[in-house]
Enzyme design. Structure first.
Site, mmCIF file in Angstrom:
data_model
loop_
_atom_site.group_PDB
_atom_site.id
_atom_site.type_symbol
_atom_site.label_atom_id
_atom_site.label_comp_id
_atom_site.label_asym_id
_atom_site.label_seq_id
_atom_site.Cartn_x
_atom_site.Cartn_y
_atom_site.Cartn_z
ATOM 1 N N HIS A 16 0.864 -1.195 0.000
ATOM 2 C CA HIS A 16 0.000 0.000 0.000
ATOM 3 C C HIS A 16 0.890 1.232 0.000
ATOM 4 O O HIS A 16 1.424 1.624 1.032
ATOM 5 C CB HIS A 16 -0.893 0.009 1.243
ATOM 6 C CG HIS A 16 -1.904 1.116 1.243
ATOM 7 N ND1 HIS A 16 -3.234 0.897 1.538
ATOM 8 C CD2 HIS A 16 -1.794 2.458 1.004
ATOM 9 C CE1 HIS A 16 -3.889 2.047 1.471
ATOM 10 N NE2 HIS A 16 -3.028 3.019 1.163
ATOM 11 N N LYS A 102 -9.449 -0.390 -5.653
ATOM 12 C CA LYS A 102 -9.502 0.290 -4.355
ATOM 13 C C LYS A 102 -10.795 1.081 -4.226
ATOM 14 O O LYS A 102 -11.158 1.820 -5.144
ATOM 15 C CB LYS A 102 -8.300 1.239 -4.257
ATOM 16 C CG LYS A 102 -8.245 2.114 -3.028
ATOM 17 C CD LYS A 102 -7.765 1.344 -1.829
ATOM 18 C CE LYS A 102 -7.872 2.136 -0.539
ATOM 19 N NZ LYS A 102 -6.747 3.014 -0.300
ATOM 20 N N HIS A 175 -4.783 -0.385 6.151
ATOM 21 C CA HIS A 175 -4.321 0.465 7.257
ATOM 22 C C HIS A 175 -5.256 0.452 8.457
ATOM 23 O O HIS A 175 -5.820 1.481 8.840
ATOM 24 C CB HIS A 175 -4.063 1.902 6.770
ATOM 25 C CG HIS A 175 -5.077 2.465 5.799
ATOM 26 N ND1 HIS A 175 -6.421 2.491 6.043
ATOM 27 C CD2 HIS A 175 -4.925 3.035 4.583
ATOM 28 C CE1 HIS A 175 -7.054 3.050 5.030
ATOM 29 N NE2 HIS A 175 -6.149 3.387 4.120
ATOM 30 N N ASP A 248 1.170 2.651 3.550
ATOM 31 C CA ASP A 248 0.335 3.839 3.328
ATOM 32 C C ASP A 248 1.189 5.107 3.367
ATOM 33 O O ASP A 248 0.739 6.159 3.840
ATOM 34 C CB ASP A 248 -0.811 3.946 4.342
ATOM 35 C CG ASP A 248 -1.892 4.909 3.869
ATOM 36 O OD1 ASP A 248 -1.929 5.216 2.657
ATOM 37 O OD2 ASP A 248 -2.690 5.362 4.700
HETATM 38 O O1 DOR Z 1 -3.822 9.483 5.355
HETATM 39 C C1 DOR Z 1 -4.147 9.143 4.243
HETATM 40 N N1 DOR Z 1 -3.545 9.636 3.146
HETATM 41 N N2 DOR Z 1 -5.128 8.244 4.096
HETATM 42 C C2 DOR Z 1 -5.645 7.960 2.902
HETATM 43 O O2 DOR Z 1 -6.579 7.210 2.839
HETATM 44 C C3 DOR Z 1 -5.142 8.605 1.675
HETATM 45 C C4 DOR Z 1 -3.782 9.084 1.868
HETATM 46 C C5 DOR Z 1 -3.341 10.045 0.778
HETATM 47 O O3 DOR Z 1 -3.531 9.736 -0.395
HETATM 48 O O4 DOR Z 1 -2.808 11.096 1.113
HETATM 49 ZN ZN ZN Z 2 -3.531 4.995 1.347
#
Ligand code: DOR
Ligand code: ZN
Length: 348
Positions: A16, A102, A175, A248
């Site tokens: 991710h 997604k 996450h 993430d």
């Molecule tokens: O904190 C996050 N940032 N959560 C997400 O779901 C998207 C991600 C982003 O793309 O910045």
């Molecule tokens: Zn993400």
């Protein structure tokens, strides 16, 4: 605490990651080094919605990799919206090119205007085709219209519905941040897995708003209670193969973080591997680190475990990310204020 000073393991996979595009991507790709493969999220400002978008994006990533001498393999995703047709899914699955679809909850996170609100109504036939074609459903598990701290827990009801109606659909709850999600996945079917980020292994809500407002610790889903953090660490070290690494890592410029309406997202690409290893070490579970990082995710996605026998060698040696941070203009996540990181890549 273990006494490991040096380790060698198969190169890890990140299931991710956000690489963005354009100038930001150049910086991000340059700093996305230790990974063997990386599952790239589709929520660009102009989202990746089809196989054709994914192929173009793949080419852009490949060009950036060549420019910076980086060699992780990008694994592609598309974003699933209420307009994703069966034809789009079938085309994306040709030659297994697009691994996952997604789904974002509408309006709850970065670039989620095309997100979904109502699963049964908006996605029924799409999920059916994903199940038929073997496309993995990757979920940002928060329920729109719910209070922030309750969104992930409320989403578990939606997730139960999906599991019940699509028993062969492979699902990754991304996450995860709550003890409730840990329990749900632990007791869930073999078709359900979850990614755990490095930052959620260190942060609680107090690290975001407990004293001053800390925008660089702000992400979605937001970090929760101490007991949730403990549950995440126990999932991490459980050796249950349905929990695996997905950082993430989500970069935003300082201007977009330190402002009114600051963006959610924590950039951890350069430090994530070290942070995972530290967490395993702190929990006295170092032997589980390797499969969590390079085996369980690949197994769930049906990918070959170590495609070309590539290894990575890491040494325990403190280094500081501040200089790197100044060059790229994005704050890099570390578990301490000083910016110290403990594990160093010796060779890969
Ligand atoms: O904190 C996050 N940032 N959560 C997400 O779901 C998207 C991600 C982003 O793309 O910045
Ligand atoms: Zn993400």
């Amino acid at each position: 605490m273990s006494e490991f000073r040096e380790i060698t393991m198969a190169r890890p996979d990140d299931f991710h990651v956000h690489l963005r595009s354009g100038t930001m991507m150049q910086e991000v790709v340059r700093l996305t080094r230790p990974w063997r493969r990386a599952l790239v999220m589709p929520n660009l400002e102009k989202p990746i919605l089809t196989a054709e978008d994914a192929l173009r994006y793949h080419d852009e990533i490949e060009r950036a990799k060549r420019t910076h001498g980086v060699d992780f393999e990008p694994l592609m995703t598309i974003q699933i919206t209420k307009d994703t047709s069966s034809d789009i899914i079938h085309r994306a699955r040709i030659d297994g090119k697009v691994l996952a679809g997604k789904v974002y909850p509408r309006g709850l996170t970065t670039n989620s205007e095309f997100g979904v609100v109502d699963y049964p109504k908006e996605l029924y036939s799409t999920l059916l085709t994903m199940e038929e074609t073997g496309m993995v459903l990757s979920l940002h598990g928060e329920k729109p219209g719910t209070f922030s701290l309750d969104r992930e827990r409320a989403f578990l009801e939606t997730l139960s519905w999906i599991i019940e109606h699509f028993p062969r659909l492979k699902i990754v709850l991304e996450h995860i941040t709550t003890a409730a999600s840990v329990g749900f996945v632990m007791h869930g079917p073999p078709t359900l897995a979850a990614t755990i980020t490095p930052h959620h292994l260190y942060l609680t809500l107090d690290d975001v708003i407990g004293t001053t407002l800390r925008p660089h610790n702000f992400c979605k889903p937001i970090a929760k209670y101490p007991h949730d953090l403990r549950a995440l660490r126990s999932a991490l070290t459980s050796g249950n193969p349905r929990f695996f690494a997905g950082t993430d890592s989500a970069p935003h410029s300082r201007e977009r973080k330190e402002c009114d309406h600051g963006c959610a997202g924590i950039f951890s690409a350069p430090t994530a591997l070290s942070l995972y290893l530290d967490a395993f070490e702190e929990e006295d579970a170092f032997l589980i680190a390797s499969p969590f990082l390079n085996e369980y995710g690949a197994r769930f996605y049906g990918l070959p475990p170590i495609p070309d026998q590539r290894w990575i060698q890491l040494q325990k040696k403190t280094w500081n990310v501040r200089e790197m941070e100044t060059r790229c203009g994005v704050k890099i996540f570390t578990a301490n204020e000083m910016g110290d990181v403990h594990w160093n890549v010796l060779a890969s």
